[in-house]
Design a protein around this motif. Structure first.
Motif, PDB file in Angstrom:
ATOM      1  N   GLU A 227       0.825  -1.210   0.000  1.00  0.00           N
ATOM      2  CA  GLU A 227       0.000   0.000   0.000  1.00  0.00           C
ATOM      3  C   GLU A 227       0.858   1.259   0.000  1.00  0.00           C
ATOM      4  N   ALA A 228       1.972   1.227   0.710  1.00  0.00           N
ATOM      5  CA  ALA A 228       2.842   2.403   0.762  1.00  0.00           C
ATOM      6  C   ALA A 228       3.345   2.781  -0.623  1.00  0.00           C
ATOM      7  N   GLU A 229       3.631   1.811  -1.460  1.00  0.00           N
ATOM      8  CA  GLU A 229       4.081   2.092  -2.824  1.00  0.00           C
ATOM      9  C   GLU A 229       2.915   2.465  -3.740  1.00  0.00           C
ATOM     10  N   LEU A 230       1.802   1.765  -3.601  1.00  0.00           N
ATOM     11  CA  LEU A 230       0.656   2.057  -4.472  1.00  0.00           C
ATOM     12  C   LEU A 230       0.123   3.465  -4.250  1.00  0.00           C
ATOM     13  N   LYS A 231       0.239   3.966  -3.037  1.00  0.00           N
ATOM     14  CA  LYS A 231      -0.249   5.317  -2.737  1.00  0.00           C
ATOM     15  C   LYS A 231       0.467   6.399  -3.545  1.00  0.00           C
ATOM     16  N   LYS A 232       1.647   6.079  -4.050  1.00  0.00           N
ATOM     17  CA  LYS A 232       2.404   7.062  -4.831  1.00  0.00           C
ATOM     18  C   LYS A 232       1.762   7.314  -6.194  1.00  0.00           C
ATOM     19  N   GLY A 233       0.877   6.402  -6.631  1.00  0.00           N
ATOM     20  CA  GLY A 233       0.084   6.632  -7.827  1.00  0.00           C
ATOM     21  C   GLY A 233       0.794   6.420  -9.145  1.00  0.00           C
ATOM     22  N   ASP A 234       1.976   5.781  -9.128  1.00  0.00           N
ATOM     23  CA  ASP A 234       2.697   5.604 -10.385  1.00  0.00           C
ATOM     24  C   ASP A 234       3.001   4.143 -10.713  1.00  0.00           C
ATOM     25  N   ILE A 235       2.338   3.205 -10.015  1.00  0.00           N
ATOM     26  CA  ILE A 235       2.535   1.775 -10.276  1.00  0.00           C
ATOM     27  C   ILE A 235       1.522   1.329 -11.340  1.00  0.00           C
ATOM     28  N   ALA A 236       2.014   0.906 -12.473  1.00  0.00           N
ATOM     29  CA  ALA A 236       1.140   0.423 -13.540  1.00  0.00           C
ATOM     30  C   ALA A 236       0.626  -0.979 -13.264  1.00  0.00           C
ATOM     31  N   LEU A 237       1.515  -1.833 -12.736  1.00  0.00           N
ATOM     32  CA  LEU A 237       1.213  -3.257 -12.624  1.00  0.00           C
ATOM     33  C   LEU A 237       1.889  -3.834 -11.400  1.00  0.00           C
TER      34      LEU A 237
END
Length: 469
Positions: A227-237
């Motif tokens: 979740e900490a990484e996904l919150k950055k809004g730049d993960i495509a996959l």
């Protein structure tokens, strides 16, 4: 029900008390030396073939991985059928490696052999669909539960295509994978964690691109890190196996994969499930069996009975997004696909595998017998008071050098003892049993018998007794 009726009861396998949970390094070295000598004595024909091949093939092999069996020289195969391999010196080996999943449904299944013979007379490749392409599509949709599919030659190719499509659809740059993952020969996935940060995996050859700027590695089974990484809004996959399978096997904690899917949806990130190894779970793989609904699904290795072939599936929503992206892009090569992908011969073999080989009955036999095998291995381990576990996923069972199931890739790396693995593998090989050389993984095929399982269980008991003597 498990196929145990003709096996020697597990309690009758030899037992040996042990005062220490450790196996000494000197004893491992001694067993390795003895087994290497025995291998050389048993295999003069393989030695001669390896020396001859070395004139033009480095190490005497067409792929350098074939040197990873820990043998003094490569073992040459004369033939392989069902769950057995006959080597150049005439030894008939019970095969629990099965081409590291490529032959998971047995070597040369009759329906696949018949399909290849029939198809070969009508053309091998034409860069056009064969007349039964639609049937293959229907079979894939029925078995794996996704709406659309495309073919590639390898799972590596399929994963590369999925990553490229996900970035094009989301217009986001970054990929998330898990520490200890395996997605084939995919540059974007060659990252790990070092000192709490994403780093390029050690051991890579010729790596010049700084992939840590576009790929991130997080611990498996850790939704907070995800979740900490996904919150950055730049993960495509997010690309993941349902379980880590290429080190020591790590199973997902209850709720982890469902939570992962929910987080991806909440943050506009696509989810790709790589089933290339976990196709061992059941017919349809882990995702379908456990009700996961990924945006992409990748299956390779055994899907065409051992021929080079793989598929990636995707939902109707993803297919619509693909069409929109394709309509907007300039003319030119997409960077996805190879000339031989989906060729006529591979489609024929895939059709036979899907329709006639990977059946519910085949999986029932495989899973029941794998349960028997796992129980036999656990009995040997427990009776010697070894701090090890056996992890099972359908037809796949693996010995893990850890007293408890592993939680993530870091724990998997820490559990590995390469010298001990080599000693066990070579001991088994000299007793006509093959397991996967890279780790302690075993696979049960539709052609595997109770006799094969008993041979492995007894040889493994003898290996441990020799190591702790």
């Amino acid at each position: 029900m498990p196929l145990t009726h003709s096996l020697r009861p597990l309690s009758t396998l030899p037992t040996l008390s042990m005062t220490s949970n450790s196996i000494s390094r000197s004893r491992i070295d001694a067993v390795l030396a003895a087994e290497r000598t025995l291998f050389e004595q048993r295999n003069p024909r393989s030695r001669a073939l390896a020396e001859k091949a070395s004139r033009h093939l480095p190490g005497g092999v067409p792929l350098h991985w074939m040197k990873d069996w820990g043998t003094p020289f490569p073992l040459s195969v004369a033939s392989a059928k069902g769950a057995e391999v006959t080597d150049a010196d005439g030894h008939v080996l019970a095969d629990f490696c099965l081409g590291d999943t490529g032959a998971m449904f047995g070597h040369s299944p009759e329906p696949v052999v018949a399909a290849i013979r029939e198809a070969a007379g009508h053309g091998l490749t034409a860069m056009m669909p064969s007349t039964f392409a639609a049937e293959v599509g229907d079979l894939l949709a029925d078995i794996f539960g996704l709406d659309f599919f495309q073919m590639t030659q390898t799972a590596s190719d399929a994963n590369r295509a999925v990553i490229r499509w996900a970035r094009a659809i989301t217009r986001r740059p970054r990929l998330m994978v898990f520490e200890g993952c395996y997605h084939g020969q995919v540059d974007d996935a060659f990252v790990t964690i070092k000192d709490g940060k994403t780093a390029i995996r050690p051991g890579l050859l010729g790596q010049v691109t700084g992939i840590t700027t576009t790929s991130v590695s997080v611990p498996f089974n850790d939704l907070d890190a995800v979740e900490a990484e996904l919150k950055k809004g730049d993960i495509a996959l997010v690309l993941t196996e349902p379980a880590l399978t290429n080190t020591a096997m790590v199973l997902p904690k209850p709720g982890f994969l469902d939570g992962l899917a929910k987080l991806c949806k909440a943050h506009g990130t696509l989810l790709g499930i790589d089933e290339t190894h976990t196709i061992s779970t059941a017919r349809g793989g882990y995702a379908k069996t456990h009700g996961l609904k990924p945006d992409f699904l990748v299956v390779g290795k055994p899907i065409a009975g051992g021929l080079p072939a793989a598929v990636f599936g995707f939902t109707a929503e993803v297919e619509a997004a693909m069409r929109a992206v394709d309509a907007e892009r300039p003319a030119g090569y997409s960077g996805i696909g190879t000339t031989l992908a989906g060729n006529m011969l591979a489609l024929a073999a895939m059709r036979a595998t899907l329709a006639e080989v990977m059946t519910e009955d085949a999986y029932q036999h495989m899973i029941d017998l794998a349960e028997t095998l796992a129980a036999a291995l656990r009995h040997v381990i427990a009776s010697r008071a070894l701090p090890w576990t056996v992890t099972q996923m359908g037809a796949r069972a693996e010995i893990v050098f850890s007293p408890e199931p592993l939680a993530d890739g870091r724990a998997a790396y820490a559990s590995i003892d390469h010298d001990l693995e080599k000693a066990i593998h070579l001991f088994l090989l000299n007793r006509d049993v093959l397991v996967t050389p890279f780790h302690n993984m075993t696979l049960v095929s539709p052609a595997t018998t109770e006799g094969h399982v008993l041979r492995l269980g007894s040889a493994f008991a003898d290996a441990i007794d020799t190591l702790i003597a």
